[in-house]
Design an enzyme around this catalytic site. Structure first.
Site, PDB file in Angstrom:
ATOM      1  N   GLN A 260     -23.897  14.262  73.252  1.00 50.63           N
ATOM      2  CA  GLN A 260     -22.840  15.203  73.107  1.00 50.63           C
ATOM      3  C   GLN A 260     -21.415  14.707  73.500  1.00 50.63           C
ATOM      4  O   GLN A 260     -20.392  15.383  72.932  1.00 50.63           O
ATOM      5  CB  GLN A 260     -23.075  16.591  74.182  1.00 50.63           C
ATOM      6  N   HIS A 263     -19.158  13.567  70.447  1.00 49.42           N
ATOM      7  CA  HIS A 263     -18.488  14.523  69.457  1.00 49.42           C
ATOM      8  C   HIS A 263     -16.940  14.174  69.855  1.00 49.42           C
ATOM      9  O   HIS A 263     -16.253  14.262  68.653  1.00 49.42           O
ATOM     10  CB  HIS A 263     -18.953  15.798  69.728  1.00 49.42           C
ATOM     11  N   GLU A 329     -23.266  26.091  75.801  1.00 46.14           N
ATOM     12  CA  GLU A 329     -23.544  26.123  74.580  1.00 46.14           C
ATOM     13  C   GLU A 329     -25.130  25.549  74.093  1.00 46.14           C
ATOM     14  O   GLU A 329     -25.681  26.293  73.612  1.00 46.14           O
ATOM     15  CB  GLU A 329     -22.643  25.115  73.382  1.00 46.14           C
ATOM     16  N   HIS A 330     -25.093  24.254  74.462  1.00 47.07           N
ATOM     17  CA  HIS A 330     -26.498  23.761  74.591  1.00 47.07           C
ATOM     18  C   HIS A 330     -27.239  23.688  76.014  1.00 47.07           C
ATOM     19  O   HIS A 330     -26.441  23.009  76.948  1.00 47.07           O
ATOM     20  CB  HIS A 330     -26.619  22.460  73.999  1.00 47.07           C
ATOM     21  N   ASP A 363     -29.547  20.116  66.536  1.00 51.91           N
ATOM     22  CA  ASP A 363     -28.394  19.711  65.484  1.00 51.91           C
ATOM     23  C   ASP A 363     -28.802  19.659  64.295  1.00 51.91           C
ATOM     24  O   ASP A 363     -27.954  19.863  63.370  1.00 51.91           O
ATOM     25  CB  ASP A 363     -27.609  18.387  65.993  1.00 51.91           C
ATOM     26  N   HIS A 422     -12.225  69.666  63.859  1.00 50.49           N
ATOM     27  CA  HIS A 422     -13.369  69.223  64.106  1.00 50.49           C
ATOM     28  C   HIS A 422     -14.625  70.370  63.717  1.00 50.49           C
ATOM     29  O   HIS A 422     -15.390  70.225  63.116  1.00 50.49           O
ATOM     30  CB  HIS A 422     -13.702  68.228  65.123  1.00 50.49           C
TER      31      HIS A 422
END
Length: 431
Positions: A260, A263, A329-330, A363, A422
């Site tokens: 990771q 990235h 996230e992961h 992924d 109404h």
């Protein structure tokens, strides 16, 4: 080696002590606002100027010709084509199972509410092309949109100098493989603005929804244009958290943290463990493995940044509290009983269970979606799915008798809220 945060002797406010990347979206907003305003006022002319400024290429017409898409697929490495084909097949299996069905509910005799699920009419999908190339992101965005029944899909990806102002051929090939015909060589904030406002002279229609990850300027543009378009999320730098005990293999854990970090220099890699021995062994493995990778500088920056750390905890229970507060996230769970532990997690974008389910699998080829919530938003948000491209619409049908029966309640509530008109709208229909 990863810096350490020792929580074994404390129950500190976890949201304050856990590592995070600092992302200043406001500063990015100040930078992208003139770009977005320019596109709103001048259409593709402003996009072209921004593309030349930021990407260093002049793109007179952003539409990628059909012939180029076809040639990109023809020229794709057969192994990559086979891998993308399998990724698409597995993603379709999972996303087909997410389809929503129309539900008819009889509330009372003569009164029904039907919930229909209607696909968004037109979507724009953003595929990044900065530090890395992501044909897999084409798959992850296009497949759920197609399964949802979206009838009009446009893909934007940055133009590349080395490819004569076109997006990367692997991205074009993935679009062709999926049958996406509308592809534009536009990136950054200007692409989100183009998708939002369209361009009549070039025949580019505005979209209703934009999905897909991007850099901070893409995120800022999505925030700025929210309301003009729908957005999936404001995706920040990628994150991995690994909850591991002494049974975990340090070789695997180190490799996953590094994967990771590859990235982005702002990518977060966090190990949460109750085993000092494992933490020590992972540090040794990180030192060994980083030197064997291609992107050493980028990975080292990510692993030594303030967003990455090893968090030492008393036991797995405290580890669960930590990963729930972190809301990664992961999240990988590599413990003695990983499924039981994983089922106790509340906050994560996607959970990878056991030693044989690394994030890299998700992924590409697990069948799950890799467009996931970042920056704590997994506390309330979900990853991209078929549902992201659907709208729930209620159909309300009441007979006259059913309306008469419920009218006193409607009149009472209208009076309580001081909205007499109404009540009058119902009273006009009464005997």
């Amino acid at each position: 080696m990863l810096r350490r945060i020792d929580l074994t002797g404390t129950d500190a406010d976890l949201r304050r002590v856990l590592p995070r990347a600092r992302v200043d979206v406001q500063a990015a907003l100040d930078a992208v606002t003139p770009i977005v305003d320019g596109v709103a006022a001048r259409g593709y002319t402003a996009v072209r100027e921004a593309t030349l400024r930021f990407d260093g290429v002049d793109v007179p017409d952003p539409r990628v010709p059909a012939r180029v898409l076809h040639d990109a697929l023809d020229g794709l490495d057969p192994a990559v084509r086979a891998a993308l084909t399998e990724s698409i097949r597995r993603a379709r299996i999972v996303h087909e199972a997410q389809r929503r069905e129309t539900v008819d509910v009889q509330v009372v005799p003569g009164g029904t509410v039907t919930e229909r699920w209607v696909p968004v009419s037109r979507v724009g999908l953003y595929v990044p092309g900065g530090l890395a190339v992501y044909p897999s992101s084409v798959v992850m965005n296009v497949v759920p949109a197609q399964v949802a029944g979206v009838s009009s899909i446009a893909v934007c990806s940055p133009p590349q100098k080395e490819f004569a102002g076109l997006p990367h051929p692997a991205i074009l090939a993935a679009c062709e493989l999926l049958g996406v015909e509308e592809v534009y060589a536009v990136g950054g904030a200007q692409s989100i603005a183009l998708l939002a406002y369209g361009d009549s002279p070039l025949g580019i229609e505005p979209v209703d929804l934009v999905t897909g990850p991007g850099n901070i300027y893409v995120v800022a543009a999505k925030r700025l244009l929210r309301g003009v378009i729908g957005i999936d999320a404001e995706a920040g730098p990628t994150e991995i958290a690994v909850l591991a005990d002494s049974t975990a293999d340090p070789v695997h854990v180190a490799a996953d943290l590094i994967s990771q970090a590859e990235h982005d220099p702002l990518a977060a890699s966090v190990l949460v463990t109750d085993s000092v021995a494992l933490a020590d062994a992972v540090d040794v493995e990180i030192e060994r493995q980083v030197g064997l990778t291609k992107h050493v500088e980028r990975i080292t920056a990510a692993l030594t940044g303030e967003q990455s750390a090893t968090v030492l905890v008393r036991d797995v229970d405290q580890g669960l509290a930590v990963v729930d507060a972190y809301a990664a996230e992961h999240l990988e769970v590599i413990t003695a009983d990983p499924r039981a532990i994983a089922e106790r997690v509340h906050n994560a974008g996607c959970i990878f269970v056991g030693p044989h389910a690394p994030v890299s699998l998700g992924d590409y080829c697990a069948g799950s979606n890799h467009v996931l919530p970042t920056g704590c938003t997994a506390r309330h948000a979900s990853g991209l799915s078929v549902q992201s491209f659907l709208k729930g619409v209620h159909l309300v049908e009441y007979t006259h008798e059913a309306l008469v029966e419920v009218a006193p309640h409607v009149l009472a509530l209208a009076a309580a809220e001081d909205l007499p008109a109404h009540g009058a709208a119902v009273a006009a229909r009464l005997p």
